[in-house]
Each structure stands twice: as C-alpha cells, then as structure tokens.
Write a protein that holds these residues in place. Structure first.
Motif, PDB file in Angstrom:
ATOM      1  N   HIS A  46       0.837  -1.210   0.000  1.00  0.00           N
ATOM      2  CA  HIS A  46       0.000   0.000   0.000  1.00  0.00           C
ATOM      3  C   HIS A  46       0.868   1.254   0.000  1.00  0.00           C
ATOM      4  CE1 HIS A  46      -2.065   3.391   2.009  1.00  0.00           C
ATOM      5  NE2 HIS A  46      -3.115   3.011   1.291  1.00  0.00           N
ATOM      6  N   TRP A  47       1.882   1.290   0.883  1.00  0.00           N
ATOM      7  CA  TRP A  47       2.662   2.520   1.025  1.00  0.00           C
ATOM      8  C   TRP A  47       3.670   2.710  -0.111  1.00  0.00           C
ATOM      9  CZ3 TRP A  47       0.266   5.948   3.523  1.00  0.00           C
ATOM     10  CH2 TRP A  47      -0.537   5.616   4.607  1.00  0.00           C
ATOM     11  N   VAL A  48       4.256   1.617  -0.613  1.00  0.00           N
ATOM     12  CA  VAL A  48       5.194   1.767  -1.743  1.00  0.00           C
ATOM     13  C   VAL A  48       4.415   2.257  -2.974  1.00  0.00           C
ATOM     14  CG1 VAL A  48       6.714   0.523  -3.339  1.00  0.00           C
ATOM     15  CG2 VAL A  48       6.868   0.074  -0.894  1.00  0.00           C
ATOM     16  N   TRP A  53       0.334  -7.971  -7.873  1.00  0.00           N
ATOM     17  CA  TRP A  53       0.724  -8.739  -6.679  1.00  0.00           C
ATOM     18  C   TRP A  53      -0.275  -8.461  -5.536  1.00  0.00           C
ATOM     19  CZ3 TRP A  53       6.008  -7.708  -3.723  1.00  0.00           C
ATOM     20  CH2 TRP A  53       6.124  -8.636  -2.677  1.00  0.00           C
ATOM     21  N   ARG A  54      -0.563  -7.150  -5.375  1.00  0.00           N
ATOM     22  CA  ARG A  54      -1.473  -6.740  -4.300  1.00  0.00           C
ATOM     23  C   ARG A  54      -2.868  -7.338  -4.488  1.00  0.00           C
ATOM     24  NH1 ARG A  54      -2.359  -0.398  -2.924  1.00  0.00           N
ATOM     25  NH2 ARG A  54      -3.991  -0.640  -1.348  1.00  0.00           N
ATOM     26  N   LEU A  55      -3.361  -7.324  -5.734  1.00  0.00           N
ATOM     27  CA  LEU A  55      -4.694  -7.873  -6.002  1.00  0.00           C
ATOM     28  C   LEU A  55      -4.711  -9.387  -5.771  1.00  0.00           C
ATOM     29  CD1 LEU A  55      -5.879  -5.844  -9.117  1.00  0.00           C
ATOM     30  CD2 LEU A  55      -7.008  -5.968  -6.887  1.00  0.00           C
ATOM     31  N   LEU A 115      -7.895   2.302 -11.524  1.00  0.00           N
ATOM     32  CA  LEU A 115      -6.943   3.324 -11.979  1.00  0.00           C
ATOM     33  C   LEU A 115      -5.503   2.819 -11.911  1.00  0.00           C
ATOM     34  CD1 LEU A 115      -8.457   6.521 -10.310  1.00  0.00           C
ATOM     35  CD2 LEU A 115      -8.260   6.096 -12.757  1.00  0.00           C
ATOM     36  N   LEU A 116      -5.205   2.042 -10.850  1.00  0.00           N
ATOM     37  CA  LEU A 116      -3.837   1.529 -10.698  1.00  0.00           C
ATOM     38  C   LEU A 116      -3.473   0.573 -11.833  1.00  0.00           C
ATOM     39  CD1 LEU A 116      -3.791   0.930  -6.824  1.00  0.00           C
ATOM     40  CD2 LEU A 116      -2.420   2.614  -8.082  1.00  0.00           C
ATOM     41  N   LEU A 117      -4.479  -0.012 -12.474  1.00  0.00           N
ATOM     42  CA  LEU A 117      -4.221  -0.874 -13.646  1.00  0.00           C
ATOM     43  C   LEU A 117      -4.305  -0.062 -14.939  1.00  0.00           C
ATOM     44  CD1 LEU A 117      -6.383  -4.004 -12.642  1.00  0.00           C
ATOM     45  CD2 LEU A 117      -3.892  -3.796 -12.479  1.00  0.00           C
ATOM     46  N   VAL A 144      -9.093  12.559 -11.914  1.00  0.00           N
ATOM     47  CA  VAL A 144      -9.921  11.583 -11.193  1.00  0.00           C
ATOM     48  C   VAL A 144      -9.093  10.961 -10.071  1.00  0.00           C
ATOM     49  CG1 VAL A 144     -11.330   9.491 -11.443  1.00  0.00           C
ATOM     50  CG2 VAL A 144     -11.125  11.082 -13.369  1.00  0.00           C
ATOM     51  N   PHE A 145      -7.851  10.619 -10.418  1.00  0.00           N
ATOM     52  CA  PHE A 145      -6.940   9.999  -9.454  1.00  0.00           C
ATOM     53  C   PHE A 145      -6.666  10.967  -8.294  1.00  0.00           C
ATOM     54  CE2 PHE A 145      -3.671   6.365 -10.141  1.00  0.00           C
ATOM     55  CZ  PHE A 145      -3.850   5.950  -8.839  1.00  0.00           C
ATOM     56  N   VAL A 146      -6.387  12.239  -8.641  1.00  0.00           N
ATOM     57  CA  VAL A 146      -6.061  13.248  -7.619  1.00  0.00           C
ATOM     58  C   VAL A 146      -7.250  13.441  -6.671  1.00  0.00           C
ATOM     59  CG1 VAL A 146      -5.516  15.701  -7.263  1.00  0.00           C
ATOM     60  CG2 VAL A 146      -4.352  14.410  -9.067  1.00  0.00           C
ATOM     61  N   LEU A 150      -9.679  11.330  -6.060  1.00  0.00           N
ATOM     62  CA  LEU A 150      -9.893  10.111  -5.277  1.00  0.00           C
ATOM     63  C   LEU A 150      -8.914  10.045  -4.097  1.00  0.00           C
ATOM     64  CD1 LEU A 150     -11.705   7.599  -5.304  1.00  0.00           C
ATOM     65  CD2 LEU A 150      -9.977   6.444  -6.675  1.00  0.00           C
ATOM     66  N   ILE A 151      -7.653  10.434  -4.345  1.00  0.00           N
ATOM     67  CA  ILE A 151      -6.660  10.421  -3.260  1.00  0.00           C
ATOM     68  C   ILE A 151      -7.083  11.427  -2.177  1.00  0.00           C
ATOM     69  CG2 ILE A 151      -4.259  10.947  -2.641  1.00  0.00           C
ATOM     70  CD1 ILE A 151      -3.509   9.955  -5.507  1.00  0.00           C
ATOM     71  N   ALA A 152      -7.546  12.607  -2.619  1.00  0.00           N
ATOM     72  CA  ALA A 152      -7.971  13.629  -1.648  1.00  0.00           C
ATOM     73  C   ALA A 152      -9.136  13.095  -0.798  1.00  0.00           C
ATOM     74  CB  ALA A 152      -8.370  14.906  -2.379  1.00  0.00           C
TER      75      ALA A 152
HETATM   76  C1  HEM Z   1      -1.696   8.017  -2.891  1.00  0.00           C
HETATM   77  C2  HEM Z   1      -2.117   6.877  -3.290  1.00  0.00           C
HETATM   78  C3  HEM Z   1      -2.971   5.903  -2.495  1.00  0.00           C
HETATM   79  C4  HEM Z   1      -3.595   4.850  -3.058  1.00  0.00           C
HETATM   80  C5  HEM Z   1      -3.593   4.469  -4.539  1.00  0.00           C
HETATM   81  C6  HEM Z   1      -4.300   4.133  -1.983  1.00  0.00           C
HETATM   82  C7  HEM Z   1      -5.087   3.007  -2.180  1.00  0.00           C
HETATM   83  C8  HEM Z   1      -5.735   2.294  -1.191  1.00  0.00           C
HETATM   84  C9  HEM Z   1      -6.575   1.134  -1.411  1.00  0.00           C
HETATM   85  C10 HEM Z   1      -6.897   0.526  -2.779  1.00  0.00           C
HETATM   86  C11 HEM Z   1      -7.002   0.698  -0.200  1.00  0.00           C
HETATM   87  C12 HEM Z   1      -7.919  -0.502   0.057  1.00  0.00           C
HETATM   88  C13 HEM Z   1      -7.098  -1.672   0.520  1.00  0.00           C
HETATM   89  C14 HEM Z   1      -7.879  -2.965   0.422  1.00  0.00           C
HETATM   90  O1  HEM Z   1      -8.560  -3.335   1.394  1.00  0.00           O
HETATM   91  O2  HEM Z   1      -7.806  -3.600  -0.637  1.00  0.00           O
HETATM   92  C15 HEM Z   1      -6.447   1.582   0.796  1.00  0.00           C
HETATM   93  C16 HEM Z   1      -6.630   1.470   2.160  1.00  0.00           C
HETATM   94  C17 HEM Z   1      -6.160   2.384   3.073  1.00  0.00           C
HETATM   95  N1  HEM Z   1      -5.431   3.529   2.812  1.00  0.00           N
HETATM   96 FE1  HEM Z   1      -4.759   4.151   1.039  1.00  0.00          FE
HETATM   97  N2  HEM Z   1      -4.071   4.769  -0.789  1.00  0.00           N
HETATM   98  C18 HEM Z   1      -3.257   5.868  -1.054  1.00  0.00           C
HETATM   99  C19 HEM Z   1      -2.809   6.784  -0.104  1.00  0.00           C
HETATM  100  C20 HEM Z   1      -3.101   6.757   1.242  1.00  0.00           C
HETATM  101  C21 HEM Z   1      -2.707   7.769   2.210  1.00  0.00           C
HETATM  102  C22 HEM Z   1      -1.887   9.022   1.887  1.00  0.00           C
HETATM  103  C23 HEM Z   1      -3.190   7.366   3.427  1.00  0.00           C
HETATM  104  C24 HEM Z   1      -3.065   8.041   4.753  1.00  0.00           C
HETATM  105  C25 HEM Z   1      -3.520   9.215   5.031  1.00  0.00           C
HETATM  106  C26 HEM Z   1      -3.885   6.103   3.228  1.00  0.00           C
HETATM  107  C27 HEM Z   1      -4.489   5.360   4.209  1.00  0.00           C
HETATM  108  C28 HEM Z   1      -5.181   4.180   4.024  1.00  0.00           C
HETATM  109  C29 HEM Z   1      -5.773   3.398   5.110  1.00  0.00           C
HETATM  110  C30 HEM Z   1      -5.730   3.737   6.591  1.00  0.00           C
HETATM  111  C31 HEM Z   1      -6.387   2.271   4.516  1.00  0.00           C
HETATM  112  C32 HEM Z   1      -7.120   1.129   5.241  1.00  0.00           C
HETATM  113  C33 HEM Z   1      -8.602   1.261   5.138  1.00  0.00           C
HETATM  114  C34 HEM Z   1      -9.291   0.100   5.798  1.00  0.00           C
HETATM  115  O3  HEM Z   1      -8.710  -0.568   6.652  1.00  0.00           O
HETATM  116  O4  HEM Z   1     -10.437  -0.160   5.458  1.00  0.00           O
HETATM  117  N3  HEM Z   1      -3.819   5.772   1.878  1.00  0.00           N
HETATM  118  N4  HEM Z   1      -5.680   2.554   0.157  1.00  0.00           N
END
Ligand code: HEM
Ligand code: HEM
Length: 166
Positions: free
Chosen positions: A17-19, A71-73, A105-107, A134-136, A138-140
């Motif tokens: 998720h973070w990478v 990999w994530r999916l 979007l990631l795909l 759309v991506f921007v 969604l991130i917001a």
């Molecule tokens: C910038 C690109 C980002 C993308 C593409 C992204 C994408 C995603 C996706 C797809 C999930 C769902 C995971 C799953 O259950 O399959 C998720 C969960 C999550 N994301 Fe992000 N994320 C991004 C940035 C961030 C940021 C900046 C934060 C922190 C502020 C964050 C915090 C979280 C948290 C806490 C969850 C867990 C939600 C839960 O447990 O239900 N994400 N993210």
C-alpha cells in the motif's frame, strides 16, 4: 472485494500500500517529465538531463506500479482483507466503490501509458491524461476519509494500514 475477513492487513499488504502510494504521488507530481521527453523526441530536439531522468523514471515507476498492483490484487483475493471498521450501508458502499476505482486506476493508468508510449496510440495518451484529475480527487477523498475516521469516528482505521494483523 474481500473474499475472507482477516484480523488485519499482512506486512506485505501494508508495505505494498505505502510503496504504491509513494510511487503514485511521484507519478502525479513529476508527470510533466515524460510529457517534455515525448515532445523533445517528436521535435528531434535534445532533452535536458532532468527531463531524461524524470521521463525514464515515469516509465519504470509506472511499470512497477502495474506489477505491484497485480501482486497486491492477488494477495487481496487469496488472503483477503479485514472487515471494515464500521459504517452504514451508504458509507460502506462508498468505501467499496472508492477502493474498486483505485484498483481500476492503478491498472488503467500504466496500461494506457505503456500503450501510448510504446505503440504510439494517441487516444491512449488522452485517456491517460484525463484520468489524472480523477486519481487526484480520489486520493484527496481517501485521505479525508482516513482523517474523518481518526478525528470524528475515533476508530482504528489508520492503525490498520500501519500495524499488521495476523
Ligand atoms: C496516494 C495513493 C494511495 C492509493 C492508490 C491508496 C489506495 C488504497 C486502497 C486501494 C485501499 C484498500 C485496501 C484494500 O482493502 O484492498 C487503501 C486502504 C487504506 N489507505 Fe490508502 N491509498 C493511497 C494513499 C493513502 C494515504 C496518503 C493514506 C493516509 C492518510 C492512506 C491510508 C489508508 C488506510 C488507513 C487504509 C485502510 C482502510 C481500511 O482498513 O479499510 N492511503 N488505500
Ligand atoms: C499508475 C501509473 C501512472 C500514473 C499515476 C501516471 C501519471 C501521469 C501523469 C500525472 C501525467 C501528466 C498528465 C498531465 O499533466 O496532463 C502522465 C503523462 C504521461 N504518462 Fe503516465 N502515469 C503512469 C504510468 C505510466 C506508464 C507506465 C507509462 C509508459 C511509458 C506512462 C506514460 C505517459 C506518457 C506518454 C505521458 C504523456 C502523455 C502526453 O503527453 O500525451 N505513464 N502520466
């Protein structure tokens, strides 16, 4: 999307998720590099070093996002994800839609980018660029939702993406 409810995300799921998030932010912030590189190649002018580096990083980071997302999916399907921290039918529906759109979007971003760059399909480049806002957005919304969980609902949503479960 969840096949199984697990106690929490695994270390690999959290790392991915973070990478991926860091790579996506780079792609969005420095997206101009590949535009400038494409323009220079088309005109036959010499691109400067920064443009060459940023343009090539866009391709490599974009391809990495595609591979890491697959990999994530695969992990999402085989291992599952924790049950949502809470919410009603509407907020849970919004969450599912938002996460589904993220994966789409990631795909779609890397695929349209690769098709535009290597096959020279102009429309794929147009779609690629149109998906940026759309991506921007969604991130917001995603970050706002996490802040909402932390500040208003005071649940452990943020912790779920920081500390692995079993
Ligand atoms: C910038 C690109 C980002 C993308 C593409 C992204 C994408 C995603 C996706 C797809 C999930 C769902 C995971 C799953 O259950 O399959 C998720 C969960 C999550 N994301 Fe992000 N994320 C991004 C940035 C961030 C940021 C900046 C934060 C922190 C502020 C964050 C915090 C979280 C948290 C806490 C969850 C867990 C939600 C839960 O447990 O239900 N994400 N993210
Ligand atoms: C998730 C991965 C990706 C994201 C988030 C992303 C994001 C972006 C962004 C924000 C722009 C600038 C758009 C604008 O300012 O209007 C851009 C342009 C571009 N990207 Fe990507 N990109 C990704 C993957 C890729 C890949 C793998 C390639 C393959 C080479 C690629 C090729 C391009 C091209 C050719 C342009 C310029 C389009 C044009 O000038 O018509 N992208 N991308």
């Amino acid at each position: 999307m969840s096949r199984q409810a697990t106690a929490g995300y695994s270390p690999t799921q959290i790392g991915l998720h973070w990478v991926i998030a860091a790579l996506v932010l780079f792609q969005i912030i420095f997206g101009d590099g590949i535009k400038d590189l494409g323009r220079a190649l088309k005109r036959g002018t010499e691109p400067d070093t920064a443009t060459v580096i940023l343009g090539n990083l866009h391709i490599w980071f974009g391809a990495a996002i595609l591979a890491l997302t697959l990999w994530r999916l695969a992990l999402r399907i085989t291992r599952g994800a924790p049950a949502p921290a809470g919410g009603n039918t509407i907020t849970l529906g919004l969450m599912k839609a938002a996460h589904g759109l993220f994966y789409a979007l990631l795909l779609a971003m890397p695929v349209t980018g690769l098709v535009a760059w290597y096959l020279g399909v102009h429309d794929a480049g147009e779609i690629h660029e149109a998906m940026k806002p759309v991506f921007v957005l969604l991130i917001a919304l995603h970050v706002l939702a996490v802040v909402w969980h932390r500040a208003v609902l005071k649940d452990d949503t943020m912790a779920r993406m920081l500390r692995p479960g079993r």
